[in-house]
Scaffold this active site. Structure first.
Site, mmCIF file in Angstrom:
data_model
loop_
_atom_site.group_PDB
_atom_site.id
_atom_site.type_symbol
_atom_site.label_atom_id
_atom_site.label_comp_id
_atom_site.label_asym_id
_atom_site.label_seq_id
_atom_site.Cartn_x
_atom_site.Cartn_y
_atom_site.Cartn_z
ATOM 1 N N ASP A 185 3.933 -1.923 -10.046
ATOM 2 C CA ASP A 185 3.809 -1.343 -8.709
ATOM 3 C C ASP A 185 5.188 -0.879 -8.212
ATOM 4 O O ASP A 185 6.213 -1.080 -8.894
ATOM 5 C CB ASP A 185 3.197 -2.385 -7.766
ATOM 6 C CG ASP A 185 2.367 -1.747 -6.671
ATOM 7 O OD1 ASP A 185 2.538 -0.541 -6.417
ATOM 8 O OD2 ASP A 185 1.558 -2.461 -6.053
ATOM 9 N N ASP A 205 -4.884 3.460 -2.250
ATOM 10 C CA ASP A 205 -5.790 2.473 -2.859
ATOM 11 C C ASP A 205 -7.241 2.807 -2.530
ATOM 12 O O ASP A 205 -7.545 3.284 -1.438
ATOM 13 C CB ASP A 205 -5.537 1.083 -2.263
ATOM 14 C CG ASP A 205 -4.241 0.471 -2.752
ATOM 15 O OD1 ASP A 205 -3.446 1.157 -3.410
ATOM 16 O OD2 ASP A 205 -4.036 -0.724 -2.442
HETATM 17 C C1 GAL Z 1 -0.860 -2.025 -3.968
HETATM 18 C C2 GAL Z 1 -1.640 -1.479 -5.136
HETATM 19 C C3 GAL Z 1 -2.909 -2.284 -5.268
HETATM 20 C C4 GAL Z 1 -2.547 -3.729 -5.479
HETATM 21 C C5 GAL Z 1 -1.652 -4.228 -4.349
HETATM 22 C C6 GAL Z 1 -1.149 -5.639 -4.609
HETATM 23 O O1 GAL Z 1 0.315 -1.314 -3.828
HETATM 24 O O2 GAL Z 1 -1.928 -0.127 -4.942
HETATM 25 O O3 GAL Z 1 -3.684 -1.793 -6.350
HETATM 26 O O4 GAL Z 1 -1.906 -3.875 -6.706
HETATM 27 O O5 GAL Z 1 -0.534 -3.378 -4.190
HETATM 28 O O6 GAL Z 1 -0.292 -6.078 -3.628
#
Ligand code: GAL
Length: 562
Positions: free
Chosen positions: A170, A243
């Site tokens: 991420d 997301d």
């Molecule tokens: C976001 C990501 C999600 C998940 C989340 C966890 O940035 O897009 O899929 O991984 O972080 O904190």
């Protein structure tokens, strides 16, 4: 396969571009991977906890979902990578600097989990962050805010020692050093991540989130396009944006359909970046989970498979609805998603009600999907010549039912609201398929040849699916509309004009589509440029022009039919 105007590789001279535009399309693009072993030659498939459990994750839940992948038969159909998302670790590293698994959640540790998954024939994925903290503020791999040592190599070694197969990296909380732009800082960080994974000695698929941190609306900004241009040099797949809406146990019936459409919306224009070992990732499949109807679940599976998107479930697998499970487990749809040529489908026609997508496949077949955005059942009709097949018939298999029909003029049927029909066409006696359909640019608007601002004028307009937006991409690098060729005209404008014979030497009608999305007119080396969006809806439409090619300009990026 005869030559065809098509996407070309970056960093080529104009001459090389022209040559490539005229050279045959490859059966499979050369894969780019982090090691000598090509990774993710087809879109990754599997399960991740995030969109259903978020941080409420533990060993029992991961094991139960892994077991359910096997018992439902989904694992055997390819859903094989089980990824533990954020919140698996403790809030600080140990004295050595290693990440520490939270043993209250994972009592037998991470290595045990990997072994368990591997023993089931599954692969093991883990989440980490290229910044200093994950999105939920657990220790990330990146340098701390203000500067200092990163942990890329250490964490990659640790993942390798746990026999991790897939890393979702991420991009929260990434420090931008002074003198570097944000885009440069992300590039540095993801290059370092990729190097660390390579140096670990274990092949691990890299799912990179960098582009998602630059997304601005559906068409994106210049930096977003810049990041999309480099992320595939190291990552096998990448999240480009928002997301998918997560499950809310307090309000399980809340619809998640608009989130599916939103992620489809930004992903549908980016096919030029996809190919074996490189996948656009519009986020998780939530088909069969609360928040989507049976029709909406089918639509997500169909649209994701047309876009060669990763098939990563994020749900409670044991509780998938029967209709959702049937859609996700439909081996015809899975084969479409996993087609070895790896060419992402494109939207060839769209309006407020219907979207029509086409995807060329390795064996010469063409997949066609129709999404009904409306809430009501509609009649659909897709003439073969509007999807690139001329003067021929096709054997059409409805991929939902498996039923086959012989089609000589048009695909027809009734389609429920929010549902998506999808067929696989095996052309019979056709001349070579001609990419046919809309050319989409800045603001997801369509290049339109309606004579609204003068004879031969080409303007940008809302997409309608009408003939004045139906372009034909010739095997002679021409862009034709209604029998005329897109041509360099007076005063930097482009216009529709008579097509000169291929060997006439007349310049101004040959185009190359580069991987960065630019459409370059070969003689002048200039880029097709969309006019600024009108300030008011009734302002007269401005014309498309040729201007010097800039770096990742959003008004010079174009999505073409395939
Ligand atoms: C976001 C990501 C999600 C998940 C989340 C966890 O940035 O897009 O899929 O991984 O972080 O904190």
């Amino acid at each position: 396969m005869p030559p065809r105007l098509r996407a070309t590789l970056p960093c080529l001279t104009a001459a090389a571009l022209f040559a490539l535009a005229l050279s045959p399309a490859p059966v499979a693009a050369e894969p780019r991977a982090t090691s000598d072993t090509p990774l993710a030659l087809t879109p990754p498939m599997g399960w991740n906890n995030w969109a259903h459990y978020m941080c409420d994750i533990d060993e029992a839940k991961v094991v139960a979902n892994a077991d359910a992948l096997v018992s439902t038969g989904l694992a055997a159909k390819g859903y094989d990578t089980v990824t533990v998302d954020d919140c698996w670790m403790t809030k600080s590293r140990n004295a050595r600097g290693d990440l520490v698994v939270d043993t209250a959640k994972f009592p037998r540790g991470v290595a045990w989990l990997g072994e368990y998954l591997h023993a089931k024939g599954l692969k093991f994925g883990i989440y980490q962050d290229a910044g200093s903290l994950t999105c939920e503020k657990y220790p990330g791999s990146g340098a701390p805010e203000g500067g200092g040592a990163d942990h890329y190599a250490r964490d990659a070694r640790q993942f390798a020692s746990w026999k991790v197969d897939y890393v979702k990296m991420d991009g929260c909380n990434l420090w931008v050093p002074e003198g570097r732009t944000k885009e440069q800082a992300y590039r540095d960080a993801y290059n370092a991540v990729a190097k660390a994974l390579r140096d670990s000695g274990r092949d691990m698929v890299l799912s990179a989130s960098a582009p998602a941190y630059f997304q601005q609306g559906e068409w994106g900004g210049s930096d977003w396009h810049k990041v999309l241009g480099w992320v595939g040099e190291t990552g096998q797949l990448w999240r480009e944006g928002k997301d998918i809406k997560v499950y809310n146990p307090a309000a399980p019936a809340t619809s998640r359909w608009s989130s599916v459409l939103g992620n489809y919306g930004y992903n549908r224009w980016l096919g030029r970046y996809a190919g074996p070992g490189n996948w656009n990732d519009p986020d998780f499949l939530i088909a069969g989970s609360p928040g989507l109807t049976a029709a909406e679940s089918r639509s997500q599976v169909a649209l994701w498979s047309m876009m060669a998107a990763p098939f990563i479930l994020s749900s409670d697998v044991s509780k998938l609805t029967p209709a959702g499970l049937a859609a996700l487990g439909n081996t015809r749809l899975i084969a479409l998603d996993q087609d070895p040529m790896g060419r992402q489908g494109a939207v060839v026609s769209s309006n407020a009600t219907f979207e029509i997508l086409v995807r060329p496949l390795a064996n010469g077949d063409r997949a066609v999907a129709v999404l009904n955005r409306s809430a009501n059942t509609r009649d659909i009709r897709v003439p073969l010549d509007e999807i690139g097949l001329n003067d021929c018939t096709a054997d059409a298999q409805d991929l939902w039912s498996g039923a086959r029909t012989e089609v000589s003029d048009a695909l027809t049927g009734k389609l429920a609201g929010h549902d998506t029909a999808v067929w696989r066409l095996s052309p019979r006696g056709c001349s070579e398929a001609v990419p046919t359909g809309q050319i989409v640019g800045d603001g997801a608007r369509c290049a339109d040849g309606a004579n609204t601002s003068g004879v031969g004028a080409v303007v940008m307009a809302g997409c309608t699916g009408a003939p004045d937006q139906r372009w034909f991409l010739g095997d002679d690098s021409r862009l034709r509309l209604a029998g005329e060729c897109l041509s360099a005209g007076e005063d930097g404008l482009v216009e529709l004009a008579d097509c000169a014979p291929a060997n006439s030497g007349q310049p101004g009608q040959s185009w190359s589509h580069r991987r960065d999305g630019t459409l370059v007119e070969e003689a002048g080396g200039l880029c097709l440029t969309a006019p600024a969006r009108a300030a008011t809806p009734d302002a007269p439409a401005e014309r498309l022009r040729l201007t010097p090619c800039g770096e990742h300009r959003v008004d010079q990026a174009w999505s073409l039919p395939v």
